[in-house]
Motif scaffolding. Structure first.
Motif, PDB file in Angstrom:
ATOM      1  N   ALA A  19       4.990 -17.260   1.892  1.00  9.13           N
ATOM      2  CA  ALA A  19       5.280 -16.385   3.032  1.00  9.13           C
ATOM      3  C   ALA A  19       4.273 -15.236   3.107  1.00  9.13           C
ATOM      4  O   ALA A  19       3.763 -14.910   4.188  1.00  9.13           O
ATOM      5  N   VAL A  20       3.954 -14.624   1.965  1.00 11.17           N
ATOM      6  CA  VAL A  20       2.957 -13.546   1.936  1.00 11.17           C
ATOM      7  C   VAL A  20       1.600 -14.092   2.363  1.00 11.17           C
ATOM      8  O   VAL A  20       0.880 -13.465   3.147  1.00 11.17           O
ATOM      9  N   ALA A  61      12.220  -3.107  -7.011  1.00 11.64           N
ATOM     10  CA  ALA A  61      13.359  -3.953  -6.656  1.00 11.64           C
ATOM     11  C   ALA A  61      13.066  -5.438  -6.868  1.00 11.64           C
ATOM     12  O   ALA A  61      13.921  -6.272  -6.632  1.00 11.64           O
ATOM     13  N   GLY A  62      11.839  -5.749  -7.291  1.00  6.61           N
ATOM     14  CA  GLY A  62      11.470  -7.146  -7.515  1.00  6.61           C
ATOM     15  C   GLY A  62      10.915  -7.846  -6.298  1.00  6.61           C
ATOM     16  O   GLY A  62      10.636  -9.044  -6.338  1.00  6.61           O
ATOM     17  N   GLU A  63      10.711  -7.097  -5.181  1.00  7.02           N
ATOM     18  CA  GLU A  63      10.147  -7.705  -3.969  1.00  7.02           C
ATOM     19  C   GLU A  63       8.683  -8.046  -4.197  1.00  7.02           C
ATOM     20  O   GLU A  63       7.904  -7.223  -4.677  1.00  7.02           O
ATOM     21  N   LEU A  64       8.300  -9.274  -3.829  1.00 13.59           N
ATOM     22  CA  LEU A  64       6.925  -9.720  -4.005  1.00 13.59           C
ATOM     23  C   LEU A  64       6.049  -9.090  -2.928  1.00 13.59           C
ATOM     24  O   LEU A  64       6.298  -9.260  -1.736  1.00 13.59           O
ATOM     25  N   LEU A  65       5.046  -8.335  -3.361  1.00 13.14           N
ATOM     26  CA  LEU A  65       4.181  -7.582  -2.463  1.00 13.14           C
ATOM     27  C   LEU A  65       2.841  -8.257  -2.223  1.00 13.14           C
ATOM     28  O   LEU A  65       2.203  -8.037  -1.203  1.00 13.14           O
ATOM     29  N   GLY A  66       2.389  -9.043  -3.214  1.00 17.09           N
ATOM     30  CA  GLY A  66       1.095  -9.695  -3.121  1.00 17.09           C
ATOM     31  C   GLY A  66       0.877 -10.584  -4.316  1.00 17.09           C
ATOM     32  O   GLY A  66       1.699 -10.627  -5.241  1.00 17.09           O
ATOM     33  N   PHE A  67      -0.252 -11.304  -4.301  1.00 17.39           N
ATOM     34  CA  PHE A  67      -0.556 -12.209  -5.410  1.00 17.39           C
ATOM     35  C   PHE A  67      -2.048 -12.452  -5.513  1.00 17.39           C
ATOM     36  O   PHE A  67      -2.802 -12.219  -4.565  1.00 17.39           O
ATOM     37  N   ALA A  68      -2.456 -12.912  -6.671  1.00 18.94           N
ATOM     38  CA  ALA A  68      -3.853 -13.272  -6.925  1.00 18.94           C
ATOM     39  C   ALA A  68      -3.879 -14.506  -7.811  1.00 18.94           C
ATOM     40  O   ALA A  68      -3.057 -14.648  -8.711  1.00 18.94           O
ATOM     41  N   THR A  69      -4.828 -15.386  -7.528  1.00 16.89           N
ATOM     42  CA  THR A  69      -5.048 -16.568  -8.355  1.00 16.89           C
ATOM     43  C   THR A  69      -6.509 -16.576  -8.752  1.00 16.89           C
ATOM     44  O   THR A  69      -7.383 -16.386  -7.909  1.00 16.89           O
TER      45      THR A  69
END
Length: 155
Positions: A19-20, A61-69
């Motif tokens: 979703a992000v 709160a554990g909300e996913l804000l972003g990611f990196a691979t």
């Protein structure tokens, strides 16, 4: 948002990461037409290694804000993904993810991170210390090839 915590991705994060990825990809108006013409480009797929190479940034709160691979290559890492939910951009999320990648890479004896970056992200990459080292072909044309390097331990 009081703080950003970076941790390894978990299986239960996959749908949130997707979703992000989609929201962030569509946040650049200059990319929307090309992405809509290729909707498969809007579906994030974990790297061949699975989630082992993906970090996520979450708030208190554990909300996913972003990611990196990132994938190990030679003496460095190839940054495959760096996406932040548009609602949390410009709040240090991408910087926290890059910082964690640098820490882990340096601890493994790696000396750089390279990425083929979107033109819209050029300002972020420059502010984070990346330098343009060339251009690379992508599915949507050419894009800047960037590198962030650091001194090796003892060097």
């Amino acid at each position: 948002m009081t703080s950003v915590r970076v941790r390894p991705a978990r299986e239960q994060d996959v749908e949130h990461v997707r979703a992000v990825f989609q929201r962030a990809s569509l946040s650049n108006q200059g990319d929307v037409a090309a992405l809509m013409a290729h909707p498969d480009a809007l579906v994030w797929q974990p790297a061949a290694a699975g989630l082992d190479r993906t970090l996520v940034a979450v708030d208190d709160a554990g909300e996913l804000l972003g990611f990196a691979t990132a994938t190990p290559v030679e003496d460095g890492l190839e940054l495959d993904d760096l996406f932040v939910d548009p609602a949390f951009m410009r709040r240090g999320v991408a910087r926290a993810l890059i910082g964690r990648l640098v820490e882990e890479a340096a601890a493994d004896g790696r000396q750089w991170i390279e990425v083929t970056g979107n033109e819209h992200a050029a300002g972020f990459y420059a502010a984070a210390g990346f330098v343009v080292i060339g251009r690379a072909p992508t599915a949507f044309g050419t894009a800047p090839r960037l590198r962030l390097g650091w001194a090796s331990p003892g060097g």
